[in-house]
Design a protein around this motif. Sequence first.
Motif, PDB file in Angstrom:
ATOM      1  N   ILE A 283       0.850  -1.182   0.000  1.00  0.00           N
ATOM      2  CA  ILE A 283       0.000   0.000   0.000  1.00  0.00           C
ATOM      3  C   ILE A 283       0.889   1.236   0.000  1.00  0.00           C
ATOM      4  CG2 ILE A 283      -1.830   1.273   1.195  1.00  0.00           C
ATOM      5  CD1 ILE A 283      -2.708  -1.522   0.220  1.00  0.00           C
ATOM      6  N   HIS A 284       0.649   2.114  -0.947  1.00  0.00           N
ATOM      7  CA  HIS A 284       1.378   3.379  -1.062  1.00  0.00           C
ATOM      8  C   HIS A 284       0.565   4.452  -0.364  1.00  0.00           C
ATOM      9  CE1 HIS A 284       2.535   6.852  -4.026  1.00  0.00           C
ATOM     10  NE2 HIS A 284       2.936   7.104  -2.801  1.00  0.00           N
TER      11      HIS A 284
ATOM     12  N   LYS B 106       8.290  11.306 -10.900  1.00  0.00           N
ATOM     13  CA  LYS B 106       8.971  10.022 -10.732  1.00  0.00           C
ATOM     14  C   LYS B 106       8.046   9.060  -9.998  1.00  0.00           C
ATOM     15  CE  LYS B 106      13.552  12.129 -10.517  1.00  0.00           C
ATOM     16  NZ  LYS B 106      14.716  12.412  -9.670  1.00  0.00           N
ATOM     17  N   GLN B 107       8.152   7.802 -10.349  1.00  0.00           N
ATOM     18  CA  GLN B 107       7.320   6.785  -9.733  1.00  0.00           C
ATOM     19  C   GLN B 107       7.766   6.561  -8.291  1.00  0.00           C
ATOM     20  OE1 GLN B 107       6.923   3.288 -12.118  1.00  0.00           O
ATOM     21  NE2 GLN B 107       5.915   2.128 -10.502  1.00  0.00           N
ATOM     22  N   GLU B 108       6.858   6.803  -7.344  1.00  0.00           N
ATOM     23  CA  GLU B 108       7.196   6.728  -5.929  1.00  0.00           C
ATOM     24  C   GLU B 108       7.431   5.304  -5.442  1.00  0.00           C
ATOM     25  OE1 GLU B 108       4.377   8.295  -7.036  1.00  0.00           O
ATOM     26  OE2 GLU B 108       4.418  10.362  -6.331  1.00  0.00           O
ATOM     27  N   VAL B 109       6.699   4.345  -5.989  1.00  0.00           N
ATOM     28  CA  VAL B 109       6.806   2.946  -5.569  1.00  0.00           C
ATOM     29  C   VAL B 109       7.029   2.087  -6.806  1.00  0.00           C
ATOM     30  CG1 VAL B 109       5.637   1.003  -4.446  1.00  0.00           C
ATOM     31  CG2 VAL B 109       5.248   3.336  -3.612  1.00  0.00           C
TER      32      VAL B 109
ATOM     33  N   LEU C 267      11.788   3.150  -3.736  1.00  0.00           N
ATOM     34  CA  LEU C 267      10.895   4.209  -3.300  1.00  0.00           C
ATOM     35  C   LEU C 267      11.549   5.574  -3.527  1.00  0.00           C
ATOM     36  CD1 LEU C 267      10.033   2.586   0.140  1.00  0.00           C
ATOM     37  CD2 LEU C 267       8.595   2.554  -1.896  1.00  0.00           C
ATOM     38  N   ILE C 268      10.762   6.571  -3.905  1.00  0.00           N
ATOM     39  CA  ILE C 268      11.249   7.938  -4.081  1.00  0.00           C
ATOM     40  C   ILE C 268      10.293   8.870  -3.347  1.00  0.00           C
ATOM     41  CG2 ILE C 268      11.754   9.791  -5.716  1.00  0.00           C
ATOM     42  CD1 ILE C 268      12.461   7.655  -7.772  1.00  0.00           C
TER      43      ILE C 268
END
Length: 190
Positions: free
Chosen positions: A127-128, A158-161, A170-171
């Motif tokens: 879960i993000h 940018k893709q966080e997950v 992760l970003i």
Amino acid sequence: MKLNYKNFVIEIFKDNNFKLDSTDNILSYFKLYYSDNDDFNTGYFNNKIAVKIFENSQEISNVIICENGTTNGLVSQSLFIKEDKIWICIGNKIYCLEIPSLKLIYHKKLDSVINFAIYEFKDDFIIHGELEIFRITKMGDIKWTFSGKDIWVNIEGKQEVEIKDDRIKLIDFENNEYEIDFNGIEISEK
């Protein structure tokens, strides 16, 4: 949003016009779900998500889920369908409903602010959330959480997950990059 699952059509949408105990509601629902009695007593909810199930063009079940808190958009990453269940991120809660009855299996608060996305991972979910990343079982039990230096939102696109073969990348908001293993243990940070 309309989705096909087995021989059902599932329609999910925001019903911002719905008012608790109003006779003027345009749509009526068989069931109402919410998680906080204080919110129910005030009658005010800012997240009102409707789910309808159709079979052979006939509506066979429906529900409205009412929650308060940060409002998230209904996007494909905010829900997941499998094994005759639908999981939906609504504010800071995850709802799991049975298909086709829409019987409530569980609802659970995860992130303190909002849950953006749900990703299937092995027999679990990642879960993000805005403040934390969670690994939960399909029954909603938390296996681990991971927090970074900032929120899990990136305004640079940018893709966080990103779930890789052997780790999760992760970003965060400040472009800090993290890699964690599948047990939520940090491998590296840049």
